[in-house]
Design a protein around this motif. Structure first.
Motif, PDB file in Angstrom:
ATOM      1  N   PHE A 237       7.925   5.734   1.783  1.00 15.41           N
ATOM      2  CA  PHE A 237       8.768   5.240   0.835  1.00 15.41           C
ATOM      3  C   PHE A 237       9.308   6.203  -0.243  1.00 15.41           C
ATOM      4  CE2 PHE A 237       5.807   1.524   1.542  1.00 15.41           C
ATOM      5  CZ  PHE A 237       6.729   0.692   1.787  1.00 15.41           C
TER       6      PHE A 237
ATOM      7  N   ALA B 144       3.504   6.230   3.137  1.00 17.30           N
ATOM      8  CA  ALA B 144       2.544   5.483   2.909  1.00 17.30           C
ATOM      9  C   ALA B 144       1.638   5.114   4.035  1.00 17.30           C
ATOM     10  CB  ALA B 144       3.100   4.237   2.687  1.00 17.30           C
TER      11      ALA B 144
ATOM     12  N   PRO C 278      -9.344   1.472   0.280  1.00 19.08           N
ATOM     13  CA  PRO C 278      -9.068   1.291  -1.050  1.00 19.08           C
ATOM     14  C   PRO C 278      -7.781   0.895  -1.680  1.00 19.08           C
ATOM     15  CG  PRO C 278      -9.493   3.514  -0.805  1.00 19.08           C
ATOM     16  CD  PRO C 278      -9.536   2.507   0.528  1.00 19.08           C
ATOM     17  N   SER C 279      -7.478   0.555  -2.888  1.00 19.36           N
ATOM     18  CA  SER C 279      -5.832   0.300  -3.305  1.00 19.36           C
ATOM     19  C   SER C 279      -5.240   1.450  -3.003  1.00 19.36           C
ATOM     20  CB  SER C 279      -6.252  -0.138  -4.604  1.00 19.36           C
ATOM     21  OG  SER C 279      -4.897  -0.465  -5.336  1.00 19.36           O
ATOM     22  N   GLY C 280      -3.937   1.035  -2.544  1.00 18.99           N
ATOM     23  CA  GLY C 280      -2.919   2.210  -2.197  1.00 18.99           C
ATOM     24  C   GLY C 280      -2.942   2.843  -0.984  1.00 18.99           C
ATOM     25  N   CYS C 281      -3.931   2.695  -0.112  1.00 24.08           N
ATOM     26  CA  CYS C 281      -4.336   3.465   1.151  1.00 24.08           C
ATOM     27  C   CYS C 281      -3.287   3.016   2.110  1.00 24.08           C
ATOM     28  CB  CYS C 281      -5.697   3.332   1.602  1.00 24.08           C
ATOM     29  SG  CYS C 281      -5.863   1.592   2.127  1.00 24.08           S
ATOM     30  N   GLY C 282      -2.561   1.769   2.260  1.00 24.77           N
ATOM     31  CA  GLY C 282      -1.556   1.539   3.042  1.00 24.77           C
ATOM     32  C   GLY C 282      -1.863   0.507   3.991  1.00 24.77           C
ATOM     33  N   LYS C 283      -2.728  -0.283   3.455  1.00 28.70           N
ATOM     34  CA  LYS C 283      -3.213  -1.567   4.372  1.00 28.70           C
ATOM     35  C   LYS C 283      -2.111  -2.507   4.275  1.00 28.70           C
ATOM     36  CE  LYS C 283      -6.302  -2.869   1.161  1.00 28.70           C
ATOM     37  NZ  LYS C 283      -6.437  -1.786   0.413  1.00 28.70           N
ATOM     38  N   THR C 284      -1.452  -2.955   3.234  1.00 34.58           N
ATOM     39  CA  THR C 284      -0.456  -3.934   3.282  1.00 34.58           C
ATOM     40  C   THR C 284       0.881  -3.573   3.763  1.00 34.58           C
ATOM     41  OG1 THR C 284      -1.427  -4.923   1.337  1.00 34.58           O
ATOM     42  CG2 THR C 284       0.864  -5.510   1.909  1.00 34.58           C
ATOM     43  N   THR C 285       1.196  -2.160   3.641  1.00 32.36           N
ATOM     44  CA  THR C 285       2.363  -1.797   4.370  1.00 32.36           C
ATOM     45  C   THR C 285       2.196  -1.661   5.921  1.00 32.36           C
ATOM     46  OG1 THR C 285       2.752  -0.163   2.551  1.00 32.36           O
ATOM     47  CG2 THR C 285       3.707   0.171   4.505  1.00 32.36           C
TER      48      THR C 285
ATOM     49  N   GLU D 208      -5.038 -10.134   2.091  1.00 34.56           N
ATOM     50  CA  GLU D 208      -6.032 -10.324   0.999  1.00 34.56           C
ATOM     51  C   GLU D 208      -6.182 -11.934   0.823  1.00 34.56           C
ATOM     52  OE1 GLU D 208      -8.147  -8.368  -0.690  1.00 34.56           O
ATOM     53  OE2 GLU D 208      -7.054  -6.459  -0.421  1.00 34.56           O
TER      54      GLU D 208
END
Ligand code: ATP
Length: 373
Positions: free
Chosen positions: A29, A34, A53-60, A175
Motif C-alpha cells: 500500500f 502489507a 496482532p492488529s496491522g499484521c496483514g490478516k485482512t489484506t 473477524e
C-alpha cells in the motif's frame, strides 16, 4: 485440481485437494509492504484461521483471496485455478464481514435473497435457497424483521446466511464475531463450528483472538508484520511454537534469553545474563550449537510452586510472591526471583487459602516443559 500429500500413521499416503493456494504473494500500500511473500495451502473442508496482532496483514490476505485486493506479485489460486484476472463476484467464495454489511432498508429475507436476485435465478429457486439458508442459521421466525430490529448475534446469523445462500466453495470470515460480547461470542463460536461440520465447506477465518483460533480451527497461520511465522494445528502452535513471537502471542509465556553453555544427548543447558541456568530437554527442533543465543519459553501453567526447596537437580529458583491475582478457576501468581526476574505462574484454584504476598517461595518446572527457540 491441486492436491496435498497426506501421510497417515501407517505411512499410507493419500491426496487431499487444495481449495486455496497463495504462492509468494506480495501486497504494497503506497510504499509499505502489507503482505510479504506469503505461501499458504488451505485444504478442502478445512477450518483455517489467520491469526495475528492488529496491522499484521490478516485482512489484506483475506481480501486478496476474495479478490477485493490485487496481489503486486505472486499468485492466488482457488480450486487449482489462477484468480489473477477473476473479479470478486466470479470467485467461488463469499465473505462475512465484521460489520455484517447488511442492508437496513431490506428485511432479513430480502437481505439473504439479494445476491440471488442479482444473479437472476428463478423465483422458486431463490425461495428454496433462502428458506434453506434461514433454517441453517435458525432464523426462520425472524424472516420479516429489518436488521435494526435484530440483536448482534442475529445480525451475524443473517450475514452468514447471506454468504451461504450463494453456495460458495470457500467461506471467508473477517473477524466474524468481533462485534459480539463475550458470552454471545462463545455461543456463536459453537454455532460456527457446528455449521462448519454440517456443511463440510472450507472456512478461512481472520481473527486476532487466539482462544477463538485455537478452539475452532483445524490449522492456524500465525502472522506477524506481513509474514507467516508458523502454520500448524492448534496444539502444534501452542505446545511447539517455532519462534519467540508465536510463543509470546499464543497464550502467556515466560521468555528467558540466554546462551547455550552445555549440550549432551538428552538436554541443553542455557545460561541467562541475569544468572539463571535453565535445562531444556532436547527435541528434534532444539538448537544445539554451543554459544548460540536462544530464547527459552516456559508456559505459566507448567510452573509449580513450593514453600520448601524442591528435591530437584535443576530448574528451581527461589523468590518472593510479588502479586496474586484470583481468577476464579485459576490463580495467577507473579514470583520475583532473587535476581529481580519476574515469573508468571498459573495454577488451578486448589489451595484452601492463598499464601500472603512476600511469602518466600520456590518455582520449579520439568526439563521437558522448557522449550528453546
Ligand atoms: P486488524 O486486525 O487491525 O484489522 P490486520 O492484521 O487485518 O489488522 P491489515 O488490515 O491487513 O491488518 O493491514 C495491514 C497493513 O496494511 C496495515 O499497516 C494497514 O495500515 C495497511 N493497509 C491496509 N489496507 C490499506 C489501504 N487500503 N491503504 C493503505 N494501507 C492499508
Amino acid at each position: 485440481m491441486a492436491q496435498t500429500v497426506m501421510q497417515n500413521q501407517r505411512g499410507i499416503t493419500s491426496f487431499q485437494p487444495l481449495d486455496v493456494e497463495l504462492r509468494n504473494v506480495f501486497k504494497f500500500f503506497n510504499q509499505e509492504l502489507a503482505v510479504h511473500g506469503i505461501d499458504l495451502d488451505i485444504k478442502q473442508g478445512e477450518f483455517f484461521s489467520i491469526l495475528g496482532p492488529s496491522g499484521c496483514g490478516k485482512t489484506t490476505t483475506l481480501r486478496l483471496i476474495a479478490g477485493f485486493e490485487r496481489a503486486d506479485a505472486g499468485k492466488v489460486l482457488i480450486q487449482g485455478k489462477s484468480m489473477t484476472n477473476v473479479p470478486p463476484y466470479r470467485r467461488p467464495v463469499n465473505t462475512v464481514f465484521q460489520s455484517y454489511a447488511l442492508f437496513n432498508h431490506l428485511n432479513v429475507w430480502d437481505n439473504i435473497a439479494f445476491g440471488l436476485r442479482l444473479k437472476k435465478l428463478r423465483k422458486s429457486e431463490i425461495e428454496n435457497r433462502v428458506q434453506e439458508a434461514l433454517k441453517l442459521v435458525k432464523m426462520e421466525s425472524l424472516r420479516s424483521r429489518s436488521p435494526s430490529q435484530l440483536s448482534g448475534g442475529q445480525q451475524q446469523r443473517v450475514a452468514l446466511a447471506r454468504a451461504l445462500v450463494n453456495r460458495p466453495a470457500v467461506l471467508l470470515l473477517d473477524e466474524p464475531l468481533g462485534a459480539l460480547d463475550l458470552k454471545l461470542r462463545k455461543e456463536m463460536q459453537v454455532e460456527l463450528s457446528n455449521l462448519h461440520k454440517d456443511l463440510g465447506l472450507t472456512f478461512v477465518m481472520v481473527t486476532h483472538d487466539q482462544e477463538e483460533a485455537l478452539s475452532l480451527s483445524d490449522r492456524i497461520a500465525v502472522m506477524n508484520q506481513g509474514k507467516i511465522e508458523q502454520i500448524g494445528t492448534p496444539s502444534q502452535i501452542y505446545e511447539c511454537p517455532q519462534t519467540p513471537f508465536v510463543a509470546d502471542f499464543i497464550g502467556e509465556t515466560n521468555l528467558f534469553t540466554g546462551e547455550i553453555v552445555e549440550v549432551d544427548s538428552s538436554n541443553i543447558k542455557v545460561a541467562t545474563k541475569t544468572g539463571l541456568t535453565i535445562v531444556v530437554n532436547r527435541t528434534e527442533e532444539t538448537p544445539t550449537e554451543l554459544s548460540k543465543t536462544v530464547v527459552v519459553s516456559v508456559r505459566p501453567e507448567k510452573i509449580q510452586l513450593s514453600l520448601y526447596p524442591p528435591t530437584l537437580p535443576t530448574n528451581y529458583f527461589e523468590g518472593k510472591l510479588n502479586n496474586i491475582m484470583y481468577l476464579g478457576t485459576h490463580v495467577n501468581y507473579v514470583v520475583e526471583l532473587t535476581n529481580g526476574i519476574k515469573i508468571n505462574v498459573l495454577q488451578p484454584n486448589t489451595f484452601g487459602s492463598l499464601p500472603d504476598q512476600d511469602t518466600l517461595i520456590y518455582v520449579w518446572w520439568a526439563e521437558t516443559d522448557s522449550l528453546a527457540l
